[in-house]
Design a protein around this motif. Structure first.
Motif, short mmCIF file in Angstrom:
data_model
loop_
_atom_site.label_atom_id
_atom_site.label_comp_id
_atom_site.label_asym_id
_atom_site.label_seq_id
_atom_site.Cartn_x
_atom_site.Cartn_y
_atom_site.Cartn_z
N UNK A 31 49.47 66.69 17.29
CA UNK A 31 50.74 66.26 17.76
C UNK A 31 50.84 65.82 19.19
N UNK A 32 51.48 64.44 19.38
CA UNK A 32 51.62 63.87 20.59
C UNK A 32 52.63 64.64 21.47
N UNK A 33 52.38 65.12 22.77
CA UNK A 33 53.46 65.43 23.79
C UNK A 33 53.73 64.47 24.68
N UNK A 34 54.76 63.78 24.51
CA UNK A 34 55.16 62.54 25.31
C UNK A 34 56.13 62.95 26.44
N UNK A 35 55.99 62.52 27.60
CA UNK A 35 56.71 62.95 28.65
C UNK A 35 57.95 61.86 28.49
N UNK A 45 58.15 62.53 13.63
CA UNK A 45 56.98 61.92 13.03
C UNK A 45 57.00 60.47 13.51
N UNK A 46 55.90 59.75 13.90
CA UNK A 46 55.91 58.39 13.93
C UNK A 46 55.00 57.71 13.10
N UNK A 47 55.49 56.78 12.41
CA UNK A 47 54.63 56.28 11.30
C UNK A 47 53.75 54.90 12.07
N UNK A 53 49.77 55.43 8.98
CA UNK A 53 49.45 56.83 9.49
C UNK A 53 50.57 57.57 9.91
N UNK A 54 50.66 58.72 9.78
CA UNK A 54 51.77 59.47 10.32
C UNK A 54 51.37 60.54 11.21
N UNK A 55 51.95 60.46 12.57
CA UNK A 55 51.26 61.31 13.69
C UNK A 55 52.56 61.91 14.27
N UNK A 56 52.70 63.36 14.25
CA UNK A 56 53.81 64.43 14.90
C UNK A 56 53.71 64.01 16.66
N UNK A 57 55.02 64.46 16.95
CA UNK A 57 55.23 64.16 18.30
C UNK A 57 56.56 65.10 18.82
N UNK A 58 56.37 65.43 20.05
CA UNK A 58 57.43 66.03 20.78
C UNK A 58 57.54 65.41 22.27
N UNK A 59 58.95 65.71 22.55
CA UNK A 59 59.23 64.88 23.90
C UNK A 59 59.21 66.24 25.00
#
Length: 323
Positions: free
Chosen positions: A94-98, A72-74, A50-56
Protein backbone atom coordinates in the motif's frame (compact mmCIF):
# COMPACT_ATOMS: atom_id res chain seq x y z
CA UNK A 1 12.72 -24.36 -37.64
CA UNK A 2 9.61 -24.89 -39.75
CA UNK A 3 7.72 -28.13 -39.36
CA UNK A 4 6.37 -29.77 -42.50
CA UNK A 5 2.81 -30.38 -41.27
CA UNK A 6 1.64 -31.69 -44.63
CA UNK A 7 4.26 -34.41 -44.54
CA UNK A 8 3.27 -35.18 -40.97
CA UNK A 9 -0.41 -35.54 -41.94
CA UNK A 10 0.54 -37.81 -44.88
CA UNK A 11 2.55 -40.01 -42.55
CA UNK A 12 -0.47 -40.38 -40.25
CA UNK A 13 -2.71 -41.24 -43.20
CA UNK A 14 -0.37 -43.88 -44.63
CA UNK A 15 0.84 -45.47 -41.42
CA UNK A 16 -2.25 -44.88 -39.31
CA UNK A 17 -0.05 -44.66 -36.21
CA UNK A 18 3.32 -42.96 -35.71
CA UNK A 19 6.19 -45.05 -34.45
CA UNK A 20 7.23 -43.99 -30.95
CA UNK A 21 10.54 -42.38 -32.02
CA UNK A 22 8.96 -40.31 -34.80
CA UNK A 23 6.17 -39.08 -32.52
CA UNK A 24 8.65 -37.95 -29.86
CA UNK A 25 10.65 -36.15 -32.51
CA UNK A 26 7.52 -34.35 -33.69
CA UNK A 27 6.59 -33.42 -30.11
CA UNK A 28 10.09 -32.06 -29.50
CA UNK A 29 9.95 -29.68 -32.45
CA UNK A 30 6.36 -28.70 -31.61
CA UNK A 31 7.38 -27.63 -28.10
CA UNK A 32 10.31 -25.66 -29.48
CA UNK A 33 7.94 -23.82 -31.84
CA UNK A 34 5.55 -22.99 -29.00
CA UNK A 35 8.40 -21.72 -26.84
CA UNK A 36 9.69 -19.49 -29.62
CA UNK A 37 6.19 -18.12 -30.24
CA UNK A 38 5.70 -17.42 -26.53
CA UNK A 39 9.03 -15.62 -26.25
CA UNK A 40 8.28 -13.44 -29.27
CA UNK A 41 4.76 -12.66 -27.95
CA UNK A 42 5.87 -11.75 -24.42
CA UNK A 43 8.57 -9.42 -25.74
CA UNK A 44 5.95 -7.22 -27.39
CA UNK A 45 4.50 -4.20 -25.58
CA UNK A 46 0.98 -4.41 -24.11
CA UNK A 47 -1.30 -2.40 -21.83
CA UNK A 48 -2.99 -3.73 -18.73
CA UNK A 49 -4.60 -2.48 -15.50
CA UNK A 50 -3.31 -3.09 -11.98
CA UNK A 51 -4.80 -2.02 -8.64
CA UNK A 52 -2.71 -0.67 -5.77
CA UNK A 53 -4.09 0.29 -2.31
CA UNK A 54 -3.23 3.67 -0.76
CA UNK A 55 -3.74 5.79 2.34
CA UNK A 56 -3.35 9.52 2.90
CA UNK A 57 -1.27 10.67 5.88
CA UNK A 58 -0.65 13.96 7.67
CA UNK A 59 -4.05 15.47 6.81
CA UNK A 60 -4.50 18.88 8.54
CA UNK A 61 -7.11 19.09 11.30
CA UNK A 62 -9.11 21.77 9.48
CA UNK A 63 -9.65 19.60 6.38
CA UNK A 64 -12.88 17.60 6.32
CA UNK A 65 -13.21 14.67 3.96
CA UNK A 66 -16.62 14.83 2.27
CA UNK A 67 -16.36 11.85 -0.07
CA UNK A 68 -13.52 9.53 -0.88
CA UNK A 69 -13.00 7.24 -3.81
CA UNK A 70 -12.35 3.60 -2.98
CA UNK A 71 -9.00 3.22 -1.21
CA UNK A 72 -7.46 1.79 -4.34
CA UNK A 73 -6.00 3.35 -7.46
CA UNK A 74 -6.28 1.62 -10.82
CA UNK A 75 -3.24 2.15 -13.01
CA UNK A 76 -3.15 1.53 -16.73
CA UNK A 77 0.45 0.60 -17.52
CA UNK A 78 2.34 -0.31 -20.67
CA UNK A 79 5.34 -2.64 -20.89
CA UNK A 80 6.59 -5.90 -22.31
CA UNK A 81 4.46 -8.96 -21.74
CA UNK A 82 7.14 -10.56 -19.56
CA UNK A 83 7.01 -7.61 -17.13
CA UNK A 84 3.19 -7.39 -17.08
CA UNK A 85 2.96 -11.11 -16.32
CA UNK A 86 4.96 -10.54 -13.13
CA UNK A 87 2.62 -7.71 -12.08
CA UNK A 88 -0.41 -10.01 -12.32
CA UNK A 89 0.97 -12.25 -9.57
CA UNK A 90 2.42 -9.56 -7.27
CA UNK A 91 0.89 -8.23 -4.06
CA UNK A 92 1.67 -4.51 -4.16
CA UNK A 93 2.58 -2.69 -0.95
CA UNK A 94 0.00 0.00 0.00
CA UNK A 95 1.12 3.53 -0.86
CA UNK A 96 1.44 6.01 2.02
CA UNK A 97 0.91 9.39 0.36
CA UNK A 98 1.51 12.63 2.24
CA UNK A 99 -1.28 15.23 2.07
CA UNK A 100 1.21 17.88 0.94
CA UNK A 101 1.92 15.92 -2.26
CA UNK A 102 -1.61 16.40 -3.57
CA UNK A 103 -2.77 19.21 -5.81
CA UNK A 104 -5.63 21.13 -4.17
CA UNK A 105 -8.25 22.87 -6.30
CA UNK A 106 -11.96 23.67 -5.72
CA UNK A 107 -12.50 21.13 -3.00
CA UNK A 108 -10.62 18.28 -4.66
CA UNK A 109 -7.34 16.57 -4.00
CA UNK A 110 -5.71 15.15 -7.11
CA UNK A 111 -2.47 13.25 -7.37
CA UNK A 112 -0.14 14.07 -10.31
CA UNK A 113 1.09 11.02 -12.20
CA UNK A 114 4.71 12.14 -11.65
CA UNK A 115 4.21 11.98 -7.87
CA UNK A 116 2.56 8.60 -8.09
CA UNK A 117 5.39 7.31 -10.28
CA UNK A 118 7.88 8.30 -7.57
CA UNK A 119 5.94 6.30 -4.99
CA UNK A 120 5.83 3.34 -7.34
CA UNK A 121 9.50 3.44 -8.29
CA UNK A 122 10.31 0.48 -6.06
CA UNK A 123 7.31 -1.53 -7.20
CA UNK A 124 7.24 -0.85 -10.94
CA UNK A 125 9.99 -1.59 -13.40
CA UNK A 126 11.83 1.36 -14.91
CA UNK A 127 10.65 0.31 -18.34
CA UNK A 128 6.96 0.53 -17.32
CA UNK A 129 5.05 3.47 -18.77
CA UNK A 130 2.19 4.90 -16.64
CA UNK A 131 -0.64 5.55 -19.11
CA UNK A 132 -3.43 6.73 -16.78
CA UNK A 133 -4.68 6.81 -13.18
CA UNK A 134 -8.26 6.10 -12.14
CA UNK A 135 -9.66 7.83 -10.26
CA UNK A 136 -7.51 10.92 -10.68
CA UNK A 137 -9.40 12.55 -7.78
CA UNK A 138 -8.84 10.57 -4.60
CA UNK A 139 -10.72 12.73 -2.12
CA UNK A 140 -13.21 15.60 -2.04
CA UNK A 141 -12.69 17.92 0.89
CA UNK A 142 -13.87 21.19 2.40
CA UNK A 143 -12.69 23.71 4.94
CA UNK A 144 -16.23 25.02 5.36
CA UNK A 145 -18.99 23.90 7.69
CA UNK A 146 -21.05 21.10 6.16
CA UNK A 147 -24.09 18.99 6.98
CA UNK A 148 -26.61 16.71 5.30
CA UNK A 149 -30.20 17.86 4.70
CA UNK A 150 -33.27 16.14 3.27
CA UNK A 151 -34.56 17.22 -0.14
CA UNK A 152 -38.11 18.59 -0.39
CA UNK A 153 -40.14 19.29 -3.54
CA UNK A 154 -41.26 22.85 -4.13
CA UNK A 155 -44.34 23.31 -6.33
CA UNK A 156 -47.33 21.16 -7.22
CA UNK A 157 -47.63 17.52 -8.23
CA UNK A 158 -51.19 16.27 -8.65
CA UNK A 159 -53.05 13.57 -10.52
CA UNK A 160 -56.05 13.76 -12.81
CA UNK A 161 -59.46 12.75 -11.52
CA UNK A 162 -59.82 8.99 -11.02
CA UNK A 163 -56.04 8.64 -10.48
CA UNK A 164 -53.93 8.53 -7.31
CA UNK A 165 -50.31 9.45 -6.61
CA UNK A 166 -48.36 6.98 -4.48
CA UNK A 167 -45.20 7.60 -2.46
CA UNK A 168 -42.99 10.03 -4.37
CA UNK A 169 -39.31 8.98 -4.48
CA UNK A 170 -36.49 11.55 -4.55
CA UNK A 171 -32.97 10.36 -5.46
CA UNK A 172 -30.86 11.27 -3.63
CA UNK A 173 -33.29 12.00 -0.80
CA UNK A 174 -30.66 14.07 1.05
CA UNK A 175 -27.58 16.07 0.02
CA UNK A 176 -24.46 17.51 1.61
CA UNK A 177 -24.54 21.28 2.01
CA UNK A 178 -21.37 23.33 2.41
CA UNK A 179 -21.12 26.89 3.60
CA UNK A 180 -20.69 29.07 6.64
CA UNK A 181 -22.36 28.09 9.90
CA UNK A 182 -24.41 31.31 9.74
CA UNK A 183 -25.91 30.28 6.40
CA UNK A 184 -26.77 26.72 7.41
CA UNK A 185 -27.87 27.06 11.05
CA UNK A 186 -31.52 27.81 10.23
CA UNK A 187 -31.86 25.28 7.42
CA UNK A 188 -34.10 22.23 7.77
CA UNK A 189 -34.26 21.03 4.15
CA UNK A 190 -33.05 21.72 0.61
CA UNK A 191 -35.84 22.62 -1.81
CA UNK A 192 -36.02 21.90 -5.52
CA UNK A 193 -36.77 24.51 -8.14
CA UNK A 194 -40.50 25.02 -8.65
CA UNK A 195 -42.18 21.89 -10.05
CA UNK A 196 -45.52 21.92 -11.86
CA UNK A 197 -46.88 18.49 -12.83
CA UNK A 198 -50.68 18.39 -12.81
CA UNK A 199 -53.38 16.17 -14.29
CA UNK A 200 -50.98 13.21 -14.26
CA UNK A 201 -52.47 9.98 -15.61
CA UNK A 202 -49.35 7.78 -15.65
CA UNK A 203 -46.21 7.26 -13.57
CA UNK A 204 -43.45 9.74 -14.44
CA UNK A 205 -39.77 10.34 -13.66
CA UNK A 206 -37.89 13.60 -14.16
CA UNK A 207 -34.80 15.52 -13.01
CA UNK A 208 -35.09 18.85 -11.27
CA UNK A 209 -32.44 21.37 -10.12
CA UNK A 210 -32.00 22.31 -6.48
CA UNK A 211 -32.70 25.91 -5.50
CA UNK A 212 -29.49 27.95 -5.41
CA UNK A 213 -28.70 29.90 -2.26
CA UNK A 214 -25.94 32.47 -2.01
CA UNK A 215 -22.95 31.26 -0.04
CA UNK A 216 -23.94 27.59 -0.23
CA UNK A 217 -22.95 24.74 -2.48
CA UNK A 218 -24.32 21.19 -2.67
CA UNK A 219 -22.84 17.76 -3.25
CA UNK A 220 -25.22 17.40 -6.24
CA UNK A 221 -26.90 20.02 -8.42
CA UNK A 222 -30.09 18.13 -9.26
CA UNK A 223 -32.20 15.21 -8.06
CA UNK A 224 -34.45 12.67 -9.73
CA UNK A 225 -38.15 12.54 -8.85
CA UNK A 226 -40.26 9.43 -9.45
CA UNK A 227 -44.04 9.83 -9.19
CA UNK A 228 -46.01 6.55 -9.19
CA UNK A 229 -49.60 6.92 -10.42
CA UNK A 230 -52.39 4.33 -10.32
CA UNK A 231 -56.00 4.67 -11.53
CA UNK A 232 -59.08 4.71 -9.31
CA UNK A 233 -62.22 2.73 -10.08
CA UNK A 234 -65.79 3.08 -8.84
CA UNK A 235 -67.33 0.47 -6.57
CA UNK A 236 -70.51 0.29 -4.49
CA UNK A 237 -72.12 -1.70 -1.66
CA UNK A 238 -75.73 -1.91 -0.46
CA UNK A 239 -75.94 -1.58 3.32
CA UNK A 240 -78.59 -1.81 6.03
CA UNK A 241 -79.47 1.57 7.53
CA UNK A 242 -78.72 1.63 11.25
CA UNK A 243 -79.98 3.85 14.05
CA UNK A 244 -77.33 5.45 16.24
CA UNK A 245 -77.77 6.98 19.69
CA UNK A 246 -81.46 6.09 20.05
CA UNK A 247 -82.92 5.54 23.54
CA UNK A 248 -83.69 1.90 24.33
CA UNK A 249 -87.43 2.67 24.45
CA UNK A 250 -87.49 3.64 20.74
CA UNK A 251 -87.07 1.62 17.59
CA UNK A 252 -86.21 3.13 14.20
CA UNK A 253 -87.62 1.94 10.92
CA UNK A 254 -86.11 3.49 7.77
CA UNK A 255 -87.96 3.54 4.45
CA UNK A 256 -86.25 2.13 2.45
CA UNK A 257 -84.27 0.02 4.92
CA UNK A 258 -81.12 -0.06 2.77
CA UNK A 259 -78.90 2.52 1.09
CA UNK A 260 -76.14 2.28 -1.50
CA UNK A 261 -72.63 3.56 -0.78
CA UNK A 262 -70.75 4.51 -3.95
CA UNK A 263 -67.04 5.33 -3.76
CA UNK A 264 -63.73 5.43 -5.64
CA UNK A 265 -60.85 3.14 -4.69
CA UNK A 266 -57.34 2.58 -5.99
CA UNK A 267 -57.41 -0.32 -8.42
CA UNK A 268 -54.59 -1.98 -6.47
CA UNK A 269 -56.65 -1.93 -3.25
CA UNK A 270 -60.05 -2.86 -4.60
CA UNK A 271 -59.92 -6.45 -3.31
CA UNK A 272 -59.15 -5.29 0.23
CA UNK A 273 -62.37 -3.23 0.58
CA UNK A 274 -65.44 -5.04 1.98
CA UNK A 275 -69.04 -4.08 2.95
CA UNK A 276 -68.15 -4.49 6.64
CA UNK A 277 -65.77 -1.52 6.28
CA UNK A 278 -68.79 0.83 5.94
CA UNK A 279 -71.77 1.81 8.08
CA UNK A 280 -74.67 4.07 7.08
CA UNK A 281 -77.23 5.25 9.58
CA UNK A 282 -79.52 7.84 11.11
CA UNK A 283 -78.44 9.78 14.17
CA UNK A 284 -81.02 10.27 16.91
CA UNK A 285 -79.94 13.89 17.21
CA UNK A 286 -80.96 14.44 13.56
CA UNK A 287 -84.58 13.44 14.12
CA UNK A 288 -85.05 14.77 17.65
CA UNK A 289 -87.50 17.59 17.23
CA UNK A 290 -87.48 17.05 13.45
CA UNK A 291 -90.92 17.90 12.02
CA UNK A 292 -90.14 16.51 8.58
CA UNK A 293 -90.93 12.93 7.60
CA UNK A 294 -87.50 12.63 5.96
CA UNK A 295 -84.00 12.63 7.48
CA UNK A 296 -80.50 12.76 5.99
CA UNK A 297 -78.35 9.64 6.13
CA UNK A 298 -74.94 9.81 7.81
CA UNK A 299 -71.80 7.88 6.91
CA UNK A 300 -70.83 6.37 10.26
CA UNK A 301 -67.81 4.32 9.19
CA UNK A 302 -65.57 4.04 6.14
CA UNK A 303 -61.95 2.97 5.32
CA UNK A 304 -59.22 5.56 4.68
CA UNK A 305 -58.37 3.99 1.31
CA UNK A 306 -61.57 5.23 -0.39
CA UNK A 307 -62.60 8.69 -1.55
CA UNK A 308 -65.45 10.57 -3.26
CA UNK A 309 -68.04 8.69 -1.17
CA UNK A 310 -71.73 9.17 -2.02
CA UNK A 311 -74.82 7.80 -0.29
CA UNK A 312 -77.84 6.94 -2.45
CA UNK A 313 -80.40 8.09 -1.48
CA UNK A 314 -79.18 11.00 0.61
CA UNK A 315 -82.43 11.10 2.61
CA UNK A 316 -85.02 8.51 3.63
CA UNK A 317 -88.41 8.48 5.32
CA UNK A 318 -88.53 7.03 8.79
CA UNK A 319 -90.88 5.80 11.48
CA UNK A 320 -90.00 6.08 15.15
CA UNK A 321 -91.78 3.40 17.19
CA UNK A 322 -92.19 3.29 20.94
CA UNK A 323 -91.42 -0.19 22.30
Amino acid sequence: MKIDYEKFKLTLKNKKLLPGREFLLFLFFFLISCSLWLMITLNKNYETEIEIPYRIKKVPDDIYAVAMAKEMVTLKVKDRGTVLTKYSTRNFTPLAIDYSEFQRQEGRLTLPSSVLKNHLSEQLAKSTELVSIQPDTLIYYTQESFNKYPVAISGEISSAKQYEIGNIEITPDSVWVFGSTTATDTMTAIFTENVSRTEIRDSISFDVDLQKRQGLRYSVEKVNVKVPVTPYTEKSFELEIKGMGFPAAYALKALPSKAKVVFNVNILQIDSIHPSDFEVGIMYGDIYGNKSERVALTLLKYPEAVRDIRIIPKEVEYILEYR
